[in-house]
Design an enzyme around this catalytic site. Structure first.
Site, short mmCIF file in Angstrom:
data_model
loop_
_atom_site.label_atom_id
_atom_site.label_comp_id
_atom_site.label_asym_id
_atom_site.label_seq_id
_atom_site.Cartn_x
_atom_site.Cartn_y
_atom_site.Cartn_z
N GLN A 1 49.80 29.32 50.68
CA GLN A 1 50.09 30.72 51.03
C GLN A 1 51.36 30.84 51.89
O GLN A 1 51.70 31.94 52.32
CB GLN A 1 48.90 31.34 51.77
N SER B 1 51.23 26.19 45.23
CA SER B 1 50.65 26.70 43.98
C SER B 1 51.62 27.69 43.36
O SER B 1 52.09 28.60 44.05
CB SER B 1 49.32 27.38 44.28
N THR C 1 44.69 23.86 43.90
CA THR C 1 43.43 23.13 44.07
C THR C 1 43.62 21.65 43.76
O THR C 1 43.17 20.78 44.52
CB THR C 1 42.34 23.74 43.14
N CYS D 1 31.31 35.99 46.81
CA CYS D 1 30.01 36.15 46.19
C CYS D 1 29.48 34.77 45.83
O CYS D 1 30.00 34.13 44.92
CB CYS D 1 30.14 37.00 44.93
N1 PLP Z 1 44.87 26.89 49.04
C1 PLP Z 1 45.02 28.16 49.44
C2 PLP Z 1 45.34 28.45 50.87
C3 PLP Z 1 44.86 29.20 48.53
O1 PLP Z 1 44.99 30.47 48.93
C4 PLP Z 1 44.53 28.88 47.18
C5 PLP Z 1 44.28 29.95 46.20
O2 PLP Z 1 43.87 31.04 46.55
C6 PLP Z 1 44.42 27.54 46.82
C7 PLP Z 1 44.60 26.57 47.78
C8 PLP Z 1 44.11 27.14 45.41
O3 PLP Z 1 45.24 27.29 44.60
P1 PLP Z 1 45.08 27.44 42.99
O4 PLP Z 1 44.57 28.81 42.76
O5 PLP Z 1 46.48 27.26 42.47
O6 PLP Z 1 44.18 26.36 42.55
#
Ligand code: PLP
Length: 387
Positions: free
Chosen positions: A175, A195, A72, A322
């Site tokens: 991902q 991540s 994020t 949700c």
């Molecule tokens: N981007 C994608 C495609 C994700 O799947 C996720 C998490 O599910 C994130 C960003 C966010 O990553 P983080 O959980 O490390 O903040």
């Protein structure tokens, strides 16, 4: 109770080798990487070793890696850091909320954002990205792999569009990292997010690749850490874990272990679909990361299926989110043209490096009977079979 975890796109377990690599940095080698004494020097060396490992996974230079608190933050830095008020940004309708909500905020701050749509398989057409360009376009932010369907986007072609137009290209590869090879030079991106907890490193770790020479506006102000791109004392054990996980992922990809994972995923979806009528794969026909499948089962609620499977010991997820107490169908599946009903009737299964054939066999044994039982009590299904 026998439990099987097939929700690795939500988070992955830390691998034992990763945990062992991190352990000393909580206990003995706890220094602050900015200190000049022995402890600090050891910490600095460990951070730089991890930086090199992450850079190698992405075919980047170590200096191009900025450690963050996760995907994020990497996405926020990649988006907010490259854009100014009045700019035009191109993104897509299927981004993770880390990018989508950053773009929404940019709109509030006086930017204009175009959200490119996807086809029925969840793919973005690079031509649509080209057509969305405007004279004031500053940034294209389009993900590499979708978190719900696993569909891979044509990032190399989109990179070419960005290069020809001389605009920044950020891609959310959260991902994709560790599941499919990533080469930032081939993609031609200026920024790329990963991540840690999606590739068997701890939660709360991540990184942004930032191409050499790219000037970025930091999100955090403080010390001059991370070459003034991200202030704050480095998360030493987490970064060490991310470095180790990147090293393991590199070997895994080089050994072509992903082919084995693809075979397990395909076996899982094929066997389930053979046993269940009125069901299918979301994103089939598009290239996908090897670990993900997203299945729809008409006449049921995905949430109910997730709960029923959990009671049997199988952890999966539904695309539904949700929000404010109401269950909203996935924006990704709706963007692909699924009806509200079918989007609500979908679940995601995602494998990890520790998933075994036995885990897949377990899933295959419980999903069809659980779907069958839920359909028996579904008024929609009864109406359909009677009518
Ligand atoms: N981007 C994608 C495609 C994700 O799947 C996720 C998490 O599910 C994130 C960003 C966010 O990553 P983080 O959980 O490390 O903040």
């Amino acid at each position: 109770m026998h439990r099987v975890y097939l929700d690795n796109n939500a988070t992955t377990p830390v691998l034992p080798e990763v945990f062992e690599a991190m352990r000393p940095f909580y206990l003995d080698e706890f220094g602050n990487a900015s200190s000049i004494h022995h402890y600090g020097q050891h910490a600095r060396a460990a951070v730089e070793k991890a930086r090199t490992s992450v850079a190698t996974l992405l075919n980047a230079r170590p200096a191009e890696i900025v450690f963050t608190s996760g995907g994020t933050e990497a996405d926020n830095l990649g988006v907010f850091g490259l854009v100014r008020a009045g700019d035009h940004v191109i993104s897509s309708t299927i981004e993770h909320h880390a990018v989508l909500n950053s773009c929404k905020r940019l709109e509030q701050l006086g930017c204009d954002v175009t959200y490119v749509r996807v086809n029925g398989a969840g793919e973005i057409d690079p031509d649509d990205v080209r057509k969305a360009l405007q004279p004031n376009t500053r940034l294209i932010s389009i993900m590499m792999a979708n978190n719900e369907t696993g569909v891979l986007q044509p990032v190399e072609e989109i990179g070419k569009v960005a290069q020809e137009a001389d605009v920044f290209f950020h891609t959310d590869a959260v991902q994709a990292a560790g599941k499919t090879p990533i080469d930032v030079a081939k993609i031609g991106c200026d920024a790329l997010s990963i991540s840690g907890h999606k590739l068997h490193a701890p939660q709360g770790t991540g990184a942004l690749f930032l191409k050499k020479g790219t000037l970025i506006q930091p999100l955090l102000y403080g010390g001059s850490h991370e070459r003034q791109r991200r202030a704050g004392t480095e998360n030493l054990p987490g970064i060490v874990g991310l470095g180790k996980a990147a090293e393991i992922a590199r070997h895994w990809l080089a050994n072509n272990d992903s082919a084995e994972m693809t075979a397990m995923r395909d076996h899982l979806q094929e066997t389930v679909l053979e046993a269940v009528e009125a069901a299918g794969v979301n994103g089939s026909g598009a290239p996908r990361v090897p670990n993900t499948t997203n299945l729809w089962f008409d006449f049921i609620e995905g949430e109910a299926l997730v709960i029923a499977l959990d009671l049997k010991g199988l952890a999966v997820s539904s695309g539904a989110a949700c929000s404010s107490g109401a269950i909203e169908p996935s924006h990704v599946l709706l963007a692909m043209g699924l009806s509200q009903q079918r989007a609500r009737a979908s679940i995601r299964l995602s494998l990890g490096k520790q998933t075994t054939q036995g885990d897949v066999d377990f899933a295959v044994s419980v999903i069809p009977e659980t779907v069958g039982r839920l359909r028996e009590i579904s008024p929609l299904y009864k109406k359909q079979t009677v009518g």
